[in-house]
Design a protein around this motif. Structure first.
Motif, PDB file in Angstrom:
ATOM      1  N   ASN A  86      82.489 -84.907 -17.520  1.00  0.00           N
ATOM      2  CA  ASN A  86      81.908 -83.573 -17.345  1.00  0.00           C
ATOM      3  C   ASN A  86      81.083 -83.103 -18.541  1.00  0.00           C
ATOM      4  OD1 ASN A  86      83.217 -83.326 -14.784  1.00  0.00           O
ATOM      5  ND2 ASN A  86      85.108 -82.781 -15.874  1.00  0.00           N
ATOM      6  N   THR A  87      80.886 -83.985 -19.533  1.00  0.00           N
ATOM      7  CA  THR A  87      79.968 -83.672 -20.643  1.00  0.00           C
ATOM      8  C   THR A  87      78.924 -84.776 -20.723  1.00  0.00           C
ATOM      9  OG1 THR A  87      81.506 -84.717 -22.208  1.00  0.00           O
ATOM     10  CG2 THR A  87      81.654 -82.335 -21.944  1.00  0.00           C
ATOM     11  N   VAL A  88      79.270 -85.884 -21.365  1.00  0.00           N
ATOM     12  CA  VAL A  88      78.350 -87.028 -21.412  1.00  0.00           C
ATOM     13  C   VAL A  88      78.377 -87.777 -20.090  1.00  0.00           C
ATOM     14  CG1 VAL A  88      77.842 -89.211 -22.578  1.00  0.00           C
ATOM     15  CG2 VAL A  88      78.602 -87.232 -23.906  1.00  0.00           C
TER      16      VAL A  88
ATOM     17  N   THR B 134      72.400 -80.889 -19.320  1.00  0.00           N
ATOM     18  CA  THR B 134      72.972 -80.073 -18.256  1.00  0.00           C
ATOM     19  C   THR B 134      71.950 -79.887 -17.144  1.00  0.00           C
ATOM     20  OG1 THR B 134      72.250 -77.992 -19.251  1.00  0.00           O
ATOM     21  CG2 THR B 134      74.403 -78.835 -19.916  1.00  0.00           C
TER      22      THR B 134
ATOM     23  N   LEU C 186      78.873 -87.405 -16.297  1.00  0.00           N
ATOM     24  CA  LEU C 186      78.906 -86.375 -15.265  1.00  0.00           C
ATOM     25  C   LEU C 186      79.438 -86.968 -13.958  1.00  0.00           C
ATOM     26  CD1 LEU C 186      75.482 -84.654 -15.976  1.00  0.00           C
ATOM     27  CD2 LEU C 186      77.758 -83.899 -16.698  1.00  0.00           C
TER      28      LEU C 186
ATOM     29  N   TYR D 240      70.306 -88.777 -15.963  1.00  0.00           N
ATOM     30  CA  TYR D 240      71.419 -88.040 -16.561  1.00  0.00           C
ATOM     31  C   TYR D 240      71.980 -86.903 -15.718  1.00  0.00           C
ATOM     32  CZ  TYR D 240      70.246 -90.582 -20.800  1.00  0.00           C
ATOM     33  OH  TYR D 240      70.005 -91.577 -21.703  1.00  0.00           O
ATOM     34  N   THR D 241      71.339 -86.526 -14.623  1.00  0.00           N
ATOM     35  CA  THR D 241      71.888 -85.448 -13.799  1.00  0.00           C
ATOM     36  C   THR D 241      72.327 -86.017 -12.452  1.00  0.00           C
ATOM     37  OG1 THR D 241      69.712 -84.866 -12.888  1.00  0.00           O
ATOM     38  CG2 THR D 241      70.405 -83.750 -14.893  1.00  0.00           C
TER      39      THR D 241
ATOM     40  N   SER E  55      69.189 -81.256 -24.080  1.00  0.00           N
ATOM     41  CA  SER E  55      70.299 -80.963 -23.176  1.00  0.00           C
ATOM     42  C   SER E  55      70.259 -81.866 -21.952  1.00  0.00           C
ATOM     43  CB  SER E  55      70.234 -79.503 -22.729  1.00  0.00           C
ATOM     44  OG  SER E  55      71.240 -79.226 -21.800  1.00  0.00           O
TER      45      SER E  55
ATOM     46  N   LEU F 154      85.142 -87.881 -22.109  1.00  0.00           N
ATOM     47  CA  LEU F 154      83.741 -87.469 -22.049  1.00  0.00           C
ATOM     48  C   LEU F 154      83.318 -87.050 -20.643  1.00  0.00           C
ATOM     49  CD1 LEU F 154      82.124 -90.214 -24.337  1.00  0.00           C
ATOM     50  CD2 LEU F 154      82.755 -87.872 -24.950  1.00  0.00           C
TER      51      LEU F 154
END
Length: 634
Positions: A499-501, A304, A503, A342-343, A302, A497
């Motif tokens: 808000n999914t892949v 997220t 951000l 990724y975040t 994940s 993509l």
């Protein structure tokens, strides 16, 4: 063999006449004494001629790792005496001789690799391993079998925290990855493919492997039962299975069970010798092991923000219970880097530093943690020390050449400094092991793009999109080959993509659909339409974002600036801050196409390169393919 349709005496006479004619031909060309003929042998005088094979053997004998790698790279997979075919008997004899020479070379190359590592030459060693893998896959082991360990099903009739299925697959992956002759599929690709609901044979094809391992863990109030099966990839048929039953205490010691019984049985079925595996320094604390498995699994599955933070918490809890748990330190370092990339966050450099500290701890506890060395290399980039980053990446590869993450990190670092030709073998090796991870195909597409191999770049870029990655890299390649309308559509489609892949940048609010569509329309035209006014408008917008965004060096600014050749902004961003999320864009600096090349051709580029440490890296690790020597004449 040469005259099979003649009697023996006639064939001997033909051979004598042929050798006489050859000698005359050589002498007419001024090559006296080139042909050596004795009662027992016919040969060419090796003191008077050169071939790629003789040069290769000489380089190996002299211990020249880099030169050996260069020759191996140049001959690629060409057969010795290619196209020499007379008849079946001669072809069989020639094949035998080829195998004899290959066996001799494999042994001497393996010895040279070992010598280079012993003498502290990790770069030469890593390059030679990559080159020999392309020519001789058996240079570091027998002919390799592609193998993927699928996630095990878990059937639990008791409840509560229970992660034995993850533990069994973890131990299988760790041990099988160290068996010579097995090329193990990367975990990211395995998780991606396993989620698609394919048949076993379809999964094997997607992962490019010859065999699969699948199974299940069942827990009842009375016992735990583990079933493990080896599957032939082409047919999907089970060719071996094992059933193990015991208590939870028995299975906490499953590493011994798997190592002593299961791995040996799998190797036996596959026809591989079971080489002694290096000692794996795992924890003896059951709770720490369970937390480690949970934490590592969470950040791999994940992106997220909540899951990312939770994965770090779990791994830190495990280390609080057992601070000597080396693999957990590596996993924690990887999680920090993963989160920094990724975040959305404003402390990416700090997270990179924390990752490096964890990685150093892992290596101190277990020098075999090559992946941890590569993670340290990421932080060296943030310190504007790419030369040191490459030193660490080469050493990491020398320690773990079978680890796809390590190979890809080394390949990416070489891409960032413009050494695309040297990077490609490492990237291809990583993609081969981890073929269902879109990020890997983004690197592969960029490498082919930088080398001018547009068809291959487009194919890799499309594969990247098919695997769920944003299409901006593919769109950039499409624009470079003149498909501006198609490129604009590809780039614009990436907005879906969000808000999914993709951000939102740290410190910004999510866009409404209308604002998102308007922004991406400007971005796609600016990067891909070939319209100078659209490019100028988007460059101006990026200048404004650079002045106002909470993270002025965010990839959403840096990447399109590179693709549009906005040289001043590119150099300003990377002078200010290189962090784990934006360094990926550096690989796109090295395509010799408009407008990307404008950054490299800018009058201030060499001063910029000096400031961010690229010049030092070039002096130590070789100058870029597009700049074979210092353009300043130094």
């Amino acid at each position: 063999m040469l005259w099979p349709d003649r009697f023996l005496e006639q064939a001997k006479a033909s051979l004598r006449q042929c050798l006489l004619d050859l000698r005359r031909q050589f002498e007419n060309k001024g090559c006296r004494n080139l042909l050596v003929v004795t009662r027992s042998a016919v040969a060419l005088n090796r003191n008077l001629w050169l071939s790629d094979l003789s040069e290769l053997e000489e380089a190996v004998a002299q211990g020249k790792g880099t030169r050996t790698a260069q020759i191996l790279e140049s001959v690629a997979n060409l057969p010795m005496l290619q196209a020499a075919s007379l008849n079946q008997a001669f072809d069989n004899w020639l094949s035998l001789k080829r195998h004899e020479v290959d066996a001799r070379l494999r042994k001497s190359i393996a010895r040279l690799v070992s010598e280079l590592r012993t003498t502290g030459e990790p770069e030469s060693s890593a390059r030679l391993i990559a080159a020999s893998q392309a020519r001789y896959p058996v240079a570091i082991g027998p002919a390799e079998i592609g193998l993927a360990v699928l996630p095990f099903d878990q059937i639990d009739q008791v409840g509560g925290d229970f992660f034995l299925a993850e533990g069994v697959t973890d131990e299988l992956v760790s041990r099988l990855g160290k068996v010579e002759g097995i090329a193990l599929a990367g975990r990211t690709s395995v998780l991606t493919v396993a989620a698609r609901g394919q048949t076993l044979s379809e999964m094997a094809a997607s992962l490019r492997v010859t065999h699969l391992i699948e199974g299940e863990v069942r827990r009842t109030p009375d016992a735990i039962v583990v079933r493990i099966a080896l599957i032939e990839g082409v047919t999907g048929s089970e060719i071996w299975a094992e059933r193990i039953e015991g208590s939870i205490d028995d299975f906490f010691e499953s590493r011994k069970i798997i190592g002593n019984n299961v791995i040996a049985a799998i190797c036996r079925v596959l026809g591989l010798p079971l080489s002694p595996a290096p000692l794996r320094r795992m924890t003896t604390n059951r709770e720490a092991y369970g937390l480690y498995l949970q934490g590592r699994s969470l950040f791999r599955r994940s992106i997220t923000d909540g899951a990312a933070a939770k994965s770090v918490d779990l791994l830190e809890e495990a280390l609080a219970l057992d601070p000597e748990f080396a693999e957990c330190w590596t996993a924690l370092a990887d999680a920090h880097v993963h989160n920094a990339v990724y975040t959305p966050c404003l402390d990416r450099v700090e997270r990179s530093q924390t990752a490096a500290q964890c990685a150093k701890r892992a290596v101190a506890l277990d020098p075999g943690q090559g992946h941890a060395l590569a993670i340290q290399g990421i932080h060296e980039w943030t310190r504007k020390n790419p030369a040191g980053a490459l030193d660490l990446a080469f050493e990491a590869y020398a320690r773990e050449p079978r680890n796809a993450d390590v190979a890809l990190r080394l390949g990416s670092f070489l891409l960032y400094i413009g050494r695309t030709d040297a990077a490609l073998p490492f990237i291809e090796a990583g993609v081969e092991q981890d073929p269902a991870y879109g990020r890997n195909h983004a690197m592969l597409a960029t490498a082919h793009f930088n080398l001018g191999e547009m068809d291959r770049a487009l194919a890799a870029g499309q594969r990247m999109v098919d695997l769920g990655m944003p299409g901006m890299w593919l769109a950039t390649i499409q624009a470079a080959v003149g498909e501006h309308e198609k490129a604009t559509e590809t780039y614009y489609a990436s907005r879906m993509l969000m808000n999914t892949v993709i951000l939102p940048p740290a410190g910004t609010e999510p866009m409404s659909d209308a604002v998102r569509d308007a922004y991406w329309a400007i971005a796609s035209k600016g990067c891909c339409s070939g319209d100078d006014s659209a490019r100028a408008a988007y460059c101006g917008m990026l200048d404004g974002l650079h002045q106002t965004m909470p993270d002025p060096c965010d990839p959403s600014i840096a990447f399109p600036a590179i693709w549009m050749g906005h040289a001043e902004l590119v150099m300003n961003i990377y002078r200010e801050c290189i962090h784990p999320a934006n360094m990926f864009g550096l690989m796109s600096l090295w395509a010799d196409v408009e407008p990307i090349r404008q950054t490299r051709r800018h009058a201030g580029f060499m001063d910029f390169a000096e400031h961010v440490g690229l010049v030092e890296a070039w002096n130590r690790h070789g100058w870029p393919d597009l700049m074979p020597k210092d353009p300043r004449g130094a």
